[in-house]
Design a protein around this motif. Sequence first.
Motif, mmCIF file in Angstrom:
data_model
loop_
_atom_site.group_PDB
_atom_site.id
_atom_site.type_symbol
_atom_site.label_atom_id
_atom_site.label_comp_id
_atom_site.label_asym_id
_atom_site.label_seq_id
_atom_site.Cartn_x
_atom_site.Cartn_y
_atom_site.Cartn_z
ATOM 1 N N ALA A 249 -2.064 5.704 -1.988
ATOM 2 C CA ALA A 249 -3.191 4.796 -2.229
ATOM 3 C C ALA A 249 -4.523 5.403 -1.795
ATOM 4 O O ALA A 249 -4.597 6.149 -0.819
ATOM 5 N N LYS B 220 -10.550 2.371 -1.537
ATOM 6 C CA LYS B 220 -10.391 1.340 -2.564
ATOM 7 C C LYS B 220 -9.500 0.205 -2.046
ATOM 8 O O LYS B 220 -9.708 -0.976 -2.357
ATOM 9 N N ALA B 221 -8.517 0.564 -1.242
ATOM 10 C CA ALA B 221 -7.510 -0.404 -0.795
ATOM 11 C C ALA B 221 -8.087 -1.457 0.143
ATOM 12 O O ALA B 221 -7.756 -2.650 0.039
ATOM 13 N N ASN C 79 -3.577 -1.921 -8.297
ATOM 14 C CA ASN C 79 -4.927 -1.640 -7.791
ATOM 15 C C ASN C 79 -5.939 -2.748 -8.073
ATOM 16 O O ASN C 79 -7.063 -2.507 -8.519
ATOM 17 N N LEU D 171 -4.790 3.826 7.234
ATOM 18 C CA LEU D 171 -5.246 2.524 6.753
ATOM 19 C C LEU D 171 -5.512 1.515 7.866
ATOM 20 O O LEU D 171 -6.571 0.873 7.896
ATOM 21 N N VAL E 5 0.860 -1.184 0.000
ATOM 22 C CA VAL E 5 0.000 0.000 0.000
ATOM 23 C C VAL E 5 0.896 1.234 0.000
ATOM 24 O O VAL E 5 1.557 1.543 0.993
ATOM 25 N N LEU F 285 -0.980 -0.943 -4.473
ATOM 26 C CA LEU F 285 -2.160 -0.086 -4.423
ATOM 27 C C LEU F 285 -1.653 1.346 -4.368
ATOM 28 O O LEU F 285 -1.002 1.750 -3.392
ATOM 29 N N THR F 286 -1.901 2.097 -5.415
ATOM 30 C CA THR F 286 -1.309 3.426 -5.545
ATOM 31 C C THR F 286 -2.101 4.276 -6.517
ATOM 32 O O THR F 286 -2.779 3.750 -7.408
#
Length: 420
Positions: free
Chosen positions: A236, A240-241, A370, A272, A232, A348-349
């Motif tokens: 990110a 969505k992550a 992603n 997160l 992550v 994830l970015t």
Amino acid sequence: MNEYILELGKKAKEASKKLAIIDTNTKNAVLTAVAKALIEKRELIKAENKKDLEYGKEKGISSALLDRLELTDSRIDGMAKSLIEIANFKDPVGEILEGWKHPDGMQILKQRVPLGVIGMIFESRPNVTIDSAGLALKSSNAIILRGGSDAINSNKVLKNIFMEEGKKQGLPDGAVQLIENTDREIVKDFIRLNKYIDVIIPRGGKGLKNFIIGNATVPVIETGAGLCHIFVDESADIKKAIPIIENAKTQRCSTCNTIETLLVHENAAEELLPELSRVLAGDKVELRADEKAFEIIKKSGTEVKKSTKEDWETEYLELILSIKTVKDIEEAITHIDKYSTQHSEAILTENLENAEKFINEVDSAAVYINASTRFTDGGEFGYGGEIGISTQKLHSRGPMGIRELTTIKYIIRGNGQIRK
């Protein structure tokens, strides 16, 4: 050499010669007939599978392994659907890849041909019997299957259905065979049967693969070891992550494309980890975190354990996730390089430069931006299933469908030419 194994090898070699020239219509008729029979005989299949499940429970095998072993109605339907998809694929055998003319006038063609005889060794998941047999047939290979003792009844009934229906449609005897002797010692002879087997494909845990690689004289294609990661990035999209990470860990945790380690940029950790840990706790995922992640998760009120070095090296295949914070993308890539089995990794970015850096520098069979690593699958990639996910580079990498079960032959047509 064990006589039982020798006999299987001889029958497979004989069958491979007939399969090399079998026509596409016959192969498709077999696949369609077997698909129909799986649906019609689902109660028989489930009854045999129930014997394996009961034996597994008596042995005390984990819930994750029991899940891999179970054949539900939907999984039986899935096997049948896979065979129909394979039947609908273009036959790879005989395909001309390229051709050219020699200066002396000869025509040279590069043509796709079967590998010959495949030795398939796998653990727990009996659906592999049908997937592997179907893919082997469509690519005109004979196959000898060796499943785990915990799935012997399921594997036997599936193999028998395949051959019983197949023979009605013209499938040669010996095209699909199962090693029904569950003695582990017999595997040593199986993987040294160079005269009759062209390739061994192991599909299972680290211990199985290490044993085969250390003892085989038949060429081996390694598949299935999945110590997969998600990184992550600090850019990110957290909303969505979280569902991506949850899917990659919990959708079916006993599979090789499930993530085992989550790498989190230290600048994204505070946003997160509290929410993610609550979501995963609801899924009954055990969290094992490094010092920084541990403190953040602990403050959020979610139960968490401190990670050890062994956690970064472990393919859990259970509802366990190790979490490590990293200072930047370079540290994330370095960690993956050290511990990955080169199966599947994801970033994830929202940073295009970091996305490109990750996919260019991470050396795994499948690299995602992603998206969940759970998509590394022959069916999801449009292959109708796979015989395994190759984590090596020769001769195949990633999901192995029918084309990956072929090799090439050069056909040279001349008219009296001699080399000067």
